[in-house]
Write an enzyme that holds these catalytic residues in place. Structure first.
Site, PDB file in Angstrom:
ATOM      1  N   ASP A   1      32.194  65.033   0.575  1.00  0.00           N
ATOM      2  CA  ASP A   1      33.015  65.260  -0.749  1.00  0.00           C
ATOM      3  C   ASP A   1      32.617  64.240  -1.712  1.00  0.00           C
ATOM      4  O   ASP A   1      33.176  63.676  -2.190  1.00  0.00           O
ATOM      5  CB  ASP A   1      34.445  65.341  -0.447  1.00  0.00           C
ATOM      6  CG  ASP A   1      34.965  66.100  -1.650  1.00  0.00           C
ATOM      7  OD1 ASP A   1      34.517  66.659  -2.453  1.00  0.00           O
ATOM      8  OD2 ASP A   1      36.335  65.779  -1.670  1.00  0.00           O
TER       9      ASP A   1
ATOM     10  N   THR B   1      41.835  69.780  -9.731  1.00  0.00           N
ATOM     11  CA  THR B   1      43.173  70.343  -9.971  1.00  0.00           C
ATOM     12  C   THR B   1      43.939  69.452 -10.756  1.00  0.00           C
ATOM     13  O   THR B   1      45.119  69.751 -10.807  1.00  0.00           O
ATOM     14  CB  THR B   1      43.617  70.519  -8.592  1.00  0.00           C
ATOM     15  OG1 THR B   1      43.443  69.467  -7.555  1.00  0.00           O
ATOM     16  CG2 THR B   1      43.127  72.021  -7.932  1.00  0.00           C
TER      17      THR B   1
ATOM     18  N   ARG C   1      46.459  63.413   4.562  1.00  0.00           N
ATOM     19  CA  ARG C   1      47.755  62.495   4.904  1.00  0.00           C
ATOM     20  C   ARG C   1      48.791  63.293   5.926  1.00  0.00           C
ATOM     21  O   ARG C   1      49.477  62.515   6.790  1.00  0.00           O
ATOM     22  CB  ARG C   1      48.371  62.025   3.758  1.00  0.00           C
ATOM     23  CG  ARG C   1      47.700  61.262   2.818  1.00  0.00           C
ATOM     24  CD  ARG C   1      48.071  60.952   1.481  1.00  0.00           C
ATOM     25  NE  ARG C   1      47.818  62.112   1.005  1.00  0.00           N
ATOM     26  CZ  ARG C   1      48.082  61.995  -0.565  1.00  0.00           C
ATOM     27  NH1 ARG C   1      48.813  61.386  -1.125  1.00  0.00           N
ATOM     28  NH2 ARG C   1      47.904  63.273  -1.302  1.00  0.00           N
TER      29      ARG C   1
ATOM     30  N   HIS D   1      27.065  65.227  -9.869  1.00  0.00           N
ATOM     31  CA  HIS D   1      26.938  65.715 -11.299  1.00  0.00           C
ATOM     32  C   HIS D   1      25.877  64.642 -12.002  1.00  0.00           C
ATOM     33  O   HIS D   1      26.481  63.678 -12.235  1.00  0.00           O
ATOM     34  CB  HIS D   1      28.242  65.964 -11.785  1.00  0.00           C
ATOM     35  CG  HIS D   1      27.822  66.667 -13.308  1.00  0.00           C
ATOM     36  ND1 HIS D   1      27.304  67.563 -13.395  1.00  0.00           N
ATOM     37  CD2 HIS D   1      28.519  66.024 -14.441  1.00  0.00           C
ATOM     38  CE1 HIS D   1      27.301  68.070 -14.766  1.00  0.00           C
ATOM     39  NE2 HIS D   1      28.073  67.065 -15.517  1.00  0.00           N
ATOM     40  N   ASP D   2      24.602  65.192 -12.144  1.00  0.00           N
ATOM     41  CA  ASP D   2      23.705  64.305 -13.079  1.00  0.00           C
ATOM     42  C   ASP D   2      22.776  65.114 -13.337  1.00  0.00           C
ATOM     43  O   ASP D   2      22.732  66.444 -13.496  1.00  0.00           O
ATOM     44  CB  ASP D   2      23.283  63.129 -12.156  1.00  0.00           C
ATOM     45  CG  ASP D   2      22.888  61.988 -12.735  1.00  0.00           C
ATOM     46  OD1 ASP D   2      22.134  62.070 -13.904  1.00  0.00           O
ATOM     47  OD2 ASP D   2      23.291  60.920 -12.331  1.00  0.00           O
TER      48      ASP D   2
ATOM     49  N   LYS E   1      36.299  65.316   6.546  1.00  0.00           N
ATOM     50  CA  LYS E   1      35.842  65.186   5.164  1.00  0.00           C
ATOM     51  C   LYS E   1      35.702  63.711   4.779  1.00  0.00           C
ATOM     52  O   LYS E   1      36.711  62.904   5.228  1.00  0.00           O
ATOM     53  CB  LYS E   1      36.808  65.963   4.054  1.00  0.00           C
ATOM     54  CG  LYS E   1      36.148  65.937   2.787  1.00  0.00           C
ATOM     55  CD  LYS E   1      37.128  66.635   1.976  1.00  0.00           C
ATOM     56  CE  LYS E   1      38.315  66.059   1.288  1.00  0.00           C
ATOM     57  NZ  LYS E   1      38.161  64.997   0.315  1.00  0.00           N
TER      58      LYS E   1
ATOM     59  N   LYS F   1      31.109  65.233  -4.722  1.00  0.00           N
ATOM     60  CA  LYS F   1      31.130  65.681  -5.953  1.00  0.00           C
ATOM     61  C   LYS F   1      30.065  65.220  -7.126  1.00  0.00           C
ATOM     62  O   LYS F   1      30.323  64.490  -8.020  1.00  0.00           O
ATOM     63  CB  LYS F   1      32.447  65.460  -6.767  1.00  0.00           C
ATOM     64  CG  LYS F   1      33.576  65.905  -6.027  1.00  0.00           C
ATOM     65  CD  LYS F   1      35.054  65.779  -6.835  1.00  0.00           C
ATOM     66  CE  LYS F   1      36.135  66.540  -6.083  1.00  0.00           C
ATOM     67  NZ  LYS F   1      36.673  65.827  -4.769  1.00  0.00           N
TER      68      LYS F   1
HETATM   69  O1  C5P Z   1      46.009  63.918   1.805  1.00  0.00           O
HETATM   70  P1  C5P Z   1      45.830  65.182   1.275  1.00  0.00           P
HETATM   71  O2  C5P Z   1      46.034  66.351   2.313  1.00  0.00           O
HETATM   72  O3  C5P Z   1      46.482  65.400  -0.034  1.00  0.00           O
HETATM   73  O4  C5P Z   1      44.334  65.081   1.210  1.00  0.00           O
HETATM   74  C1  C5P Z   1      43.799  66.091   0.141  1.00  0.00           C
HETATM   75  C2  C5P Z   1      42.079  65.916   0.253  1.00  0.00           C
HETATM   76  O5  C5P Z   1      41.629  66.758  -0.582  1.00  0.00           O
HETATM   77  C3  C5P Z   1      41.733  64.510  -0.467  1.00  0.00           C
HETATM   78  O6  C5P Z   1      40.599  64.034   0.104  1.00  0.00           O
HETATM   79  C4  C5P Z   1      41.758  64.948  -1.864  1.00  0.00           C
HETATM   80  O7  C5P Z   1      40.515  64.138  -2.490  1.00  0.00           O
HETATM   81  C5  C5P Z   1      40.763  66.204  -1.664  1.00  0.00           C
HETATM   82  N1  C5P Z   1      41.016  67.043  -3.100  1.00  0.00           N
HETATM   83  C6  C5P Z   1      42.262  67.481  -3.446  1.00  0.00           C
HETATM   84  N2  C5P Z   1      42.268  68.302  -4.528  1.00  0.00           N
HETATM   85  C7  C5P Z   1      41.194  68.712  -5.023  1.00  0.00           C
HETATM   86  C8  C5P Z   1      39.942  68.518  -4.430  1.00  0.00           C
HETATM   87  C9  C5P Z   1      39.906  67.494  -3.289  1.00  0.00           C
HETATM   88  O8  C5P Z   1      43.289  67.147  -2.818  1.00  0.00           O
HETATM   89  N3  C5P Z   1      41.231  69.571  -6.049  1.00  0.00           N
END
Ligand code: C5P
Length: 236
Positions: free
Chosen positions: A65, A122, A213, A69-70, A38, A67
């Site tokens: 990813d 979220t 991470r 919107h326009d 991603k 996102k």
């Molecule tokens: O490092 P981690 O596992 O928390 O990464 C989660 C990934 O998912 C990041 O790229 C974050 O931007 C994305 N993400 C998220 N929550 C969302 C939408 C996307 O954590 N609601």
């Protein structure tokens, strides 16, 4: 019923790094333990779209990813440009006008790109929704936007595992649910507030998990990716 998805293809590794060099080093270390990556704002605006093309050429799958919107015309044309990269998934905010435009761009491009709707970020709770001018709760907004996504022909939804059963009931079995906030047992949760394990996500009806991470920061990213895939395989 939708095509079965292999456990390895269910794992999407979030490349939230600042440079494509760093991302390519990580991908090399992961090797064949993962196949789906991603690319979001950070890497996307720092050479990540060219990296996406290289990844597709090398046989990987890519989730953009971005996102979007326009206004509708801008979204439709943007989706057509992005479809040329050969990515598998692209996110847009789940506003009906934006989703209709994205679906039109997808259909015109005809590359197999799938559009995923982001219902409500979220990081938003009911107070944030009120502050943004919405009269509905976050739960009601998620339900309304998931229903609109289904009616418009969007391919799937990005949501938390907690929302997955509700979203699945609205979307039916044929659309995809993609879920971040995944932590293998014992991992640091970072700034994610509600986390679930890969196995719990499978049991909640999730199709793909997004993991950043816990893999990108691991001493042995390949081993962590393997364990996540194995955990999903065992839960399915
Ligand atoms: O490092 P981690 O596992 O928390 O990464 C989660 C990934 O998912 C990041 O790229 C974050 O931007 C994305 N993400 C998220 N929550 C969302 C939408 C996307 O954590 N609601």
């Amino acid at each position: 019923m939708p095509e079965p998805i292999s456990p390895r293809d269910r794992l999407i590794v979030a490349l939230d790094m600042a440079s494509t060099d760093e991302a390519e080093r990580l991908i090399a270390r992961i090797g064949d333990a993962a196949s789906f990556y991603k690319i979001g704002y950070r890497l996307g605006y720092a050479g990540g779209l060219a990296l996406a093309e290289r990844l597709v050429r090398d046989g990987h799958k890519v989730f953009l990813d971005l996102k979007l919107h326009d206004i509708g015309n801008t979204v439709e044309e943007g989706v057509q440009s992005l479809a040329g990269i050969g990515a598998t998934f692209l996110t847009v905010h789940a506003y009906p006008q934006t989703m209709r435009a994205a679906a039109a761009g997808r259909d015109k491009a005809g590359t197999g790109l799938k559009i995923l709707g982001v219902t409500v970020l979220t990081s938003y709770d009911d107070a944030d929704a009120r502050e943004a001018g919405y009269a509905s709760s976050v739960a009601d907004l998620v339900a309304a936007r998931a229903a609109a996504a289904g009616a418009i022909g969007i391919d799937g939804i990005v949501c938390s595992a907690a929302e997955a059963p509700q979203v699945r009931a609205i979307l039916g079995p044929d659309r995809l649910i993609v879920t971040p906030g995944i932590r293998p047992a014992g991992a640091e949760i970072g700034d994610q507030k509600r986390v679930v394990t890969p196995a719990e996500a499978m049991r909640a009806g999730v199709d793909h998990v997004v993991v950043g991470r816990p893999i990108t920061g691991a001493a042995d990213p390949r081993d962590v990716a393997r364990r996540i895939v194995d955990e999903m395989a065992a839960a399915l």
